[in-house]
Write a protein that holds these residues in place. Structure first.
Motif, PDB file in Angstrom:
ATOM      1  N   THR A   1       0.787  -1.421  -0.094  1.00  0.00           N
ATOM      2  CA  THR A   1      -0.041   0.258   0.057  1.00  0.00           C
ATOM      3  C   THR A   1       1.204   0.987   0.296  1.00  0.00           C
ATOM      4  OG1 THR A   1      -1.428  -0.983   0.990  1.00  0.00           O
ATOM      5  CG2 THR A   1      -1.816   0.917   1.417  1.00  0.00           C
ATOM      6  N   GLN A   2       2.121   0.707   0.313  1.00  0.00           N
ATOM      7  CA  GLN A   2       2.945   2.969   0.891  1.00  0.00           C
ATOM      8  C   GLN A   2       4.058   2.630  -0.525  1.00  0.00           C
ATOM      9  OE1 GLN A   2       2.211   4.629   2.041  1.00  0.00           O
ATOM     10  NE2 GLN A   2       1.371   4.882   4.013  1.00  0.00           N
ATOM     11  N   ALA A   3       3.870   1.646  -1.057  1.00  0.00           N
ATOM     12  CA  ALA A   3       4.764   1.479  -2.322  1.00  0.00           C
ATOM     13  C   ALA A   3       4.532   1.757  -3.969  1.00  0.00           C
ATOM     14  CB  ALA A   3       5.411   0.289  -2.123  1.00  0.00           C
ATOM     15  N   THR A   4       3.150   0.879  -4.237  1.00  0.00           N
ATOM     16  CA  THR A   4       2.741   0.563  -5.112  1.00  0.00           C
ATOM     17  C   THR A   4       2.351   1.561  -5.912  1.00  0.00           C
ATOM     18  OG1 THR A   4       1.965  -1.563  -4.999  1.00  0.00           O
ATOM     19  CG2 THR A   4       1.070  -0.742  -7.359  1.00  0.00           C
ATOM     20  N   GLY A   5       3.144   2.901  -7.129  1.00  0.00           N
ATOM     21  CA  GLY A   5       2.453   3.857  -7.390  1.00  0.00           C
ATOM     22  C   GLY A   5       3.671   4.466  -7.402  1.00  0.00           C
ATOM     23  N   TRP A   6       5.008   4.225  -6.524  1.00  0.00           N
ATOM     24  CA  TRP A   6       5.572   5.133  -6.491  1.00  0.00           C
ATOM     25  C   TRP A   6       7.085   4.178  -6.774  1.00  0.00           C
ATOM     26  CZ3 TRP A   6      10.143   4.760  -3.487  1.00  0.00           C
ATOM     27  CH2 TRP A   6      10.032   4.091  -2.509  1.00  0.00           C
ATOM     28  N   MET A   7       7.078   3.324  -7.257  1.00  0.00           N
ATOM     29  CA  MET A   7       8.474   2.648  -6.980  1.00  0.00           C
ATOM     30  C   MET A   7       7.783   0.996  -7.061  1.00  0.00           C
ATOM     31  SD  MET A   7       8.870   0.993  -3.055  1.00  0.00           S
ATOM     32  CE  MET A   7       9.647  -0.496  -3.736  1.00  0.00           C
ATOM     33  N   PRO A   8       8.765   0.574  -8.713  1.00  0.00           N
ATOM     34  CA  PRO A   8       7.708  -0.366  -8.686  1.00  0.00           C
ATOM     35  C   PRO A   8       7.475  -1.812  -8.128  1.00  0.00           C
ATOM     36  CG  PRO A   8       9.788  -0.147 -10.255  1.00  0.00           C
ATOM     37  CD  PRO A   8       9.277   0.549  -8.990  1.00  0.00           C
ATOM     38  N   THR A   9       6.092  -2.683  -8.059  1.00  0.00           N
ATOM     39  CA  THR A   9       5.504  -3.696  -7.094  1.00  0.00           C
ATOM     40  C   THR A   9       5.866  -5.105  -8.104  1.00  0.00           C
ATOM     41  OG1 THR A   9       4.247  -3.289  -7.207  1.00  0.00           O
ATOM     42  CG2 THR A   9       5.847  -2.025  -5.496  1.00  0.00           C
ATOM     43  N   ASP A  10       6.829  -4.916  -9.344  1.00  0.00           N
ATOM     44  CA  ASP A  10       5.689  -5.884  -9.868  1.00  0.00           C
ATOM     45  C   ASP A  10       6.627  -7.306 -10.093  1.00  0.00           C
ATOM     46  OD1 ASP A  10       8.122  -4.988 -11.430  1.00  0.00           O
ATOM     47  OD2 ASP A  10       7.145  -4.839 -12.986  1.00  0.00           O
ATOM     48  N   ASP A  11       7.552  -7.870  -9.254  1.00  0.00           N
ATOM     49  CA  ASP A  11       8.447  -8.497  -8.889  1.00  0.00           C
ATOM     50  C   ASP A  11       9.139  -8.762  -7.307  1.00  0.00           C
ATOM     51  OD1 ASP A  11      10.125  -6.471  -7.941  1.00  0.00           O
ATOM     52  OD2 ASP A  11      11.498  -6.556  -8.993  1.00  0.00           O
ATOM     53  N   LEU A  12       7.888  -9.532  -7.036  1.00  0.00           N
ATOM     54  CA  LEU A  12       7.625  -9.590  -5.516  1.00  0.00           C
ATOM     55  C   LEU A  12       7.886 -10.790  -5.724  1.00  0.00           C
ATOM     56  CD1 LEU A  12       6.251  -6.612  -3.783  1.00  0.00           C
ATOM     57  CD2 LEU A  12       8.293  -7.399  -3.838  1.00  0.00           C
ATOM     58  N   ASP A  13       8.360 -11.541  -4.940  1.00  0.00           N
ATOM     59  CA  ASP A  13       8.110 -13.509  -4.696  1.00  0.00           C
ATOM     60  C   ASP A  13       7.567 -13.860  -3.131  1.00  0.00           C
ATOM     61  OD1 ASP A  13       7.958 -15.863  -5.180  1.00  0.00           O
ATOM     62  OD2 ASP A  13      10.831 -16.052  -4.525  1.00  0.00           O
ATOM     63  N   ALA A  14       6.397 -13.322  -3.668  1.00  0.00           N
ATOM     64  CA  ALA A  14       5.207 -13.704  -2.438  1.00  0.00           C
ATOM     65  C   ALA A  14       4.419 -14.712  -2.953  1.00  0.00           C
ATOM     66  CB  ALA A  14       5.011 -11.568  -1.967  1.00  0.00           C
ATOM     67  N   ASP A  15       3.961 -15.191  -1.944  1.00  0.00           N
ATOM     68  CA  ASP A  15       2.112 -15.721  -1.993  1.00  0.00           C
ATOM     69  C   ASP A  15       1.034 -15.015  -1.440  1.00  0.00           C
ATOM     70  OD1 ASP A  15       2.684 -18.919  -1.576  1.00  0.00           O
ATOM     71  OD2 ASP A  15       4.147 -18.292   0.310  1.00  0.00           O
ATOM     72  N   LEU A  16       1.083 -13.442  -1.111  1.00  0.00           N
ATOM     73  CA  LEU A  16       0.036 -13.059  -1.263  1.00  0.00           C
ATOM     74  C   LEU A  16       0.493 -11.129  -1.018  1.00  0.00           C
ATOM     75  CD1 LEU A  16      -2.967 -12.979  -0.760  1.00  0.00           C
ATOM     76  CD2 LEU A  16      -2.428 -12.128   1.329  1.00  0.00           C
ATOM     77  N   VAL A  17       0.477 -10.552  -1.764  1.00  0.00           N
ATOM     78  CA  VAL A  17       0.438  -9.411  -2.214  1.00  0.00           C
ATOM     79  C   VAL A  17      -0.568  -8.400  -2.037  1.00  0.00           C
ATOM     80  CG1 VAL A  17       1.926  -8.059  -3.487  1.00  0.00           C
ATOM     81  CG2 VAL A  17       2.984  -9.849  -3.722  1.00  0.00           C
ATOM     82  N   VAL A  18      -0.830  -7.992  -1.241  1.00  0.00           N
ATOM     83  CA  VAL A  18      -1.619  -7.007  -0.983  1.00  0.00           C
ATOM     84  C   VAL A  18      -1.545  -5.414  -1.123  1.00  0.00           C
ATOM     85  CG1 VAL A  18      -2.915  -8.657   0.733  1.00  0.00           C
ATOM     86  CG2 VAL A  18      -1.382  -6.874   1.038  1.00  0.00           C
ATOM     87  N   CYS A  19      -2.881  -4.989  -1.176  1.00  0.00           N
ATOM     88  CA  CYS A  19      -2.552  -2.899  -1.814  1.00  0.00           C
ATOM     89  C   CYS A  19      -4.331  -2.353  -1.561  1.00  0.00           C
ATOM     90  CB  CYS A  19      -1.970  -2.758  -3.181  1.00  0.00           C
ATOM     91  SG  CYS A  19      -1.885  -1.578  -3.340  1.00  0.00           S
ATOM     92  N   HIS A  20      -3.745  -1.325  -0.953  1.00  0.00           N
ATOM     93  CA  HIS A  20      -5.124  -1.010  -1.196  1.00  0.00           C
ATOM     94  C   HIS A  20      -4.952   0.543  -2.033  1.00  0.00           C
ATOM     95  CE1 HIS A  20      -8.625   1.034   1.302  1.00  0.00           C
ATOM     96  NE2 HIS A  20      -8.861   0.785   0.093  1.00  0.00           N
ATOM     97  N   ALA A  21      -5.526   0.830  -2.654  1.00  0.00           N
ATOM     98  CA  ALA A  21      -5.157   1.590  -4.210  1.00  0.00           C
ATOM     99  C   ALA A  21      -5.551   3.155  -3.302  1.00  0.00           C
ATOM    100  CB  ALA A  21      -5.989   1.629  -5.257  1.00  0.00           C
ATOM    101  N   TYR A  22      -6.012   3.519  -2.283  1.00  0.00           N
ATOM    102  CA  TYR A  22      -5.927   5.102  -2.312  1.00  0.00           C
ATOM    103  C   TYR A  22      -4.614   6.288  -1.428  1.00  0.00           C
ATOM    104  CZ  TYR A  22      -5.781   4.799   2.651  1.00  0.00           C
ATOM    105  OH  TYR A  22      -5.597   4.511   4.057  1.00  0.00           O
ATOM    106  N   LYS A  23      -3.915   5.805  -1.918  1.00  0.00           N
ATOM    107  CA  LYS A  23      -2.726   6.249  -1.402  1.00  0.00           C
ATOM    108  C   LYS A  23      -1.265   7.298  -2.511  1.00  0.00           C
ATOM    109  CE  LYS A  23      -2.435   4.815   3.519  1.00  0.00           C
ATOM    110  NZ  LYS A  23      -2.982   5.273   3.782  1.00  0.00           N
ATOM    111  N   TRP A  24      -0.346   5.932  -2.940  1.00  0.00           N
ATOM    112  CA  TRP A  24      -0.235   6.619  -4.394  1.00  0.00           C
ATOM    113  C   TRP A  24      -0.273   6.393  -5.105  1.00  0.00           C
ATOM    114  CZ3 TRP A  24       4.547   8.442  -2.442  1.00  0.00           C
ATOM    115  CH2 TRP A  24       5.231   8.847  -1.046  1.00  0.00           C
ATOM    116  N   LEU A  25      -1.570   5.612  -5.568  1.00  0.00           N
ATOM    117  CA  LEU A  25      -2.155   5.277  -6.374  1.00  0.00           C
ATOM    118  C   LEU A  25      -3.015   6.282  -6.503  1.00  0.00           C
ATOM    119  CD1 LEU A  25      -2.335   1.202  -6.187  1.00  0.00           C
ATOM    120  CD2 LEU A  25      -1.088   2.619  -8.199  1.00  0.00           C
TER     121      LEU A  25
END
Length: 352
Positions: free
Chosen positions: A168-192
């Motif tokens: 949530t505090q990353a997607t929008g200002w930095m790339p987050t398309d290469d994370l090796d995780a079982d669950l990547v969660v984001c709420h879009a009302y901040k940086w997006l």
């Protein structure tokens, strides 16, 4: 990326992307169009669902996933709650000390789980053979510090542990398309810059298999329009089984916001946001960092009050003042904020 500043109605002195993002022109237009269509009686469930599916595609791009790996929802804590509810009794969950409540509280609410909190920089080393899940924010809300996601992922894999990463505090200002995780969660009302109430998550195959869709409803079926009634359980075979019924108006704006973000070169956005953040740090005598969020100790709130008095929108978290730099900001915002804290060149924040 400063040419993107013209896409925003406001932004001068607004250093609060980490609290509430601003809508770009396309997002504002989409929300207004939706309001007019709703008021005119021409809005339809089918059109909203089509918009949501387009938004799912943009979310997948931002997280480096396929659309069928992405579930849509309303809040990060709901996705975290699914993980917590699916945990076996007695399981160990490893969290970062002081991380955001939405990826901590659901585990604490289950009294039969062992929740361990460790410093951010020790996270990878603290993963043990009996660790069931590691839950951490990629960028810490209170401090802006970045997790070493690659090391955490490698250690978790070696231990057989699941990983939950909140971007949530990353997607929008930095790339987050290469994370090796079982669950990547984001709420879009901040940086997006999306309306609040639009969240999304990318699920690994393991997560789809091992987590229970406790929020299942009509939208969790492969075809929601044939999944509206019991007595049968209607579950899609992929991550969309974790969808919750969409908050239509939020997603009308989120479709535009996510599409705009997905069209940007996020490596360039990160470079420019960091340049502004580090220019501000330099003005205050703080060390350079790899975060677009700048925080420093402000236990009395005096620095936040000084920023506010100067017409700057900032925030305070966990005894720290917090500012953020994003697409609508430029060097003038750096100067305004620095001057507010050092009006005579003699005053610096309490944390050097």
């Amino acid at each position: 990326m400063h040419h993107e500043r013209s896409r925003y109605l406001a932004g001068r002195g607004y250093l609060a992307a980490c609290t509430l993002g601003l809508p770009a022109d396309v997002t504002r237009a989409a929300v207004l169009r939706d309001l007019e269509a709703w008021a005119a009686g021409t809005a339809s469930a089918g059109d909203y669902s089509a918009a949501l599916e387009r938004a799912r595609g943009h979310a997948a791009t931002l997280l480096g996933a396929q659309p069928q790996q992405v579930a849509t929802g309303s809040q990060v804590s709901v996705f975290t709650g699914l993980v917590a509810a699916s945990a076996p009794s007695g399981a160990e969950v490893l969290c970062v000390d002081g991380d955001f409540s939405s990826i901590v509280a659901p585990f604490l609410a289950r009294a039969d789980l062992r929740v361990r909190h460790v410093p951010l920089d020790a996270l990878a080393d603290e993963i043990r053979p009996d660790t069931w899940l590691v839950s951490a924010s990629l960028v810490q809300s209170a401090t802006g510090a970045l997790a070493d996601a690659a090391s955490v992922a490698a250690a978790a894999r070696d231990a057989g542990a699941l990983t939950l990463i909140d971007t949530t505090q990353a997607t929008g200002w930095m790339p987050t398309d290469d994370l090796d995780a079982d669950l990547v969660v984001c709420h879009a009302y901040k940086w997006l810059g999306a309306p609040r109430g639009a969240a999304f998550a990318a699920f690994s195959d393991r997560a789809v298999d091992e987590l229970t869709p406790f929020t299942a409803g009509w939208y969790s079926g492969a075809d929601p329009w044939t999944s509206c009634y019991g007595p049968g359980l209607h579950l899609a075979p992929d991550a969309t089984r974790f969808d919750v019924s969409p908050a239509w108006h939020a997603w009308a704006g989120a479709e535009a916001a996510l599409g705009f973000a997905a069209s940007l070169d996020l490596h360039a956005v990160r470079r420019d946001d960091l340049a502004l953040a580090n220019a501000f740090r330099e003005r205050l005598g703080l060390a350079a960092s790899d975060s677009a969020i700048v925080t420093w100790e402000d236990p009395t709130g005096c620095d936040l009050a000084a920023l506010t008095a100067a017409g700057i929108t900032a925030s305070g978290r966990a005894g720290r003042a917090r500012v953020a730099f994003h697409l609508w900001n430029d060097e003038e915002d750096v100067e305004l904020a620095a001057d507010a804290l050092r009006p005579s060149g003699s005053r610096v924040p309490s944390h050097r």
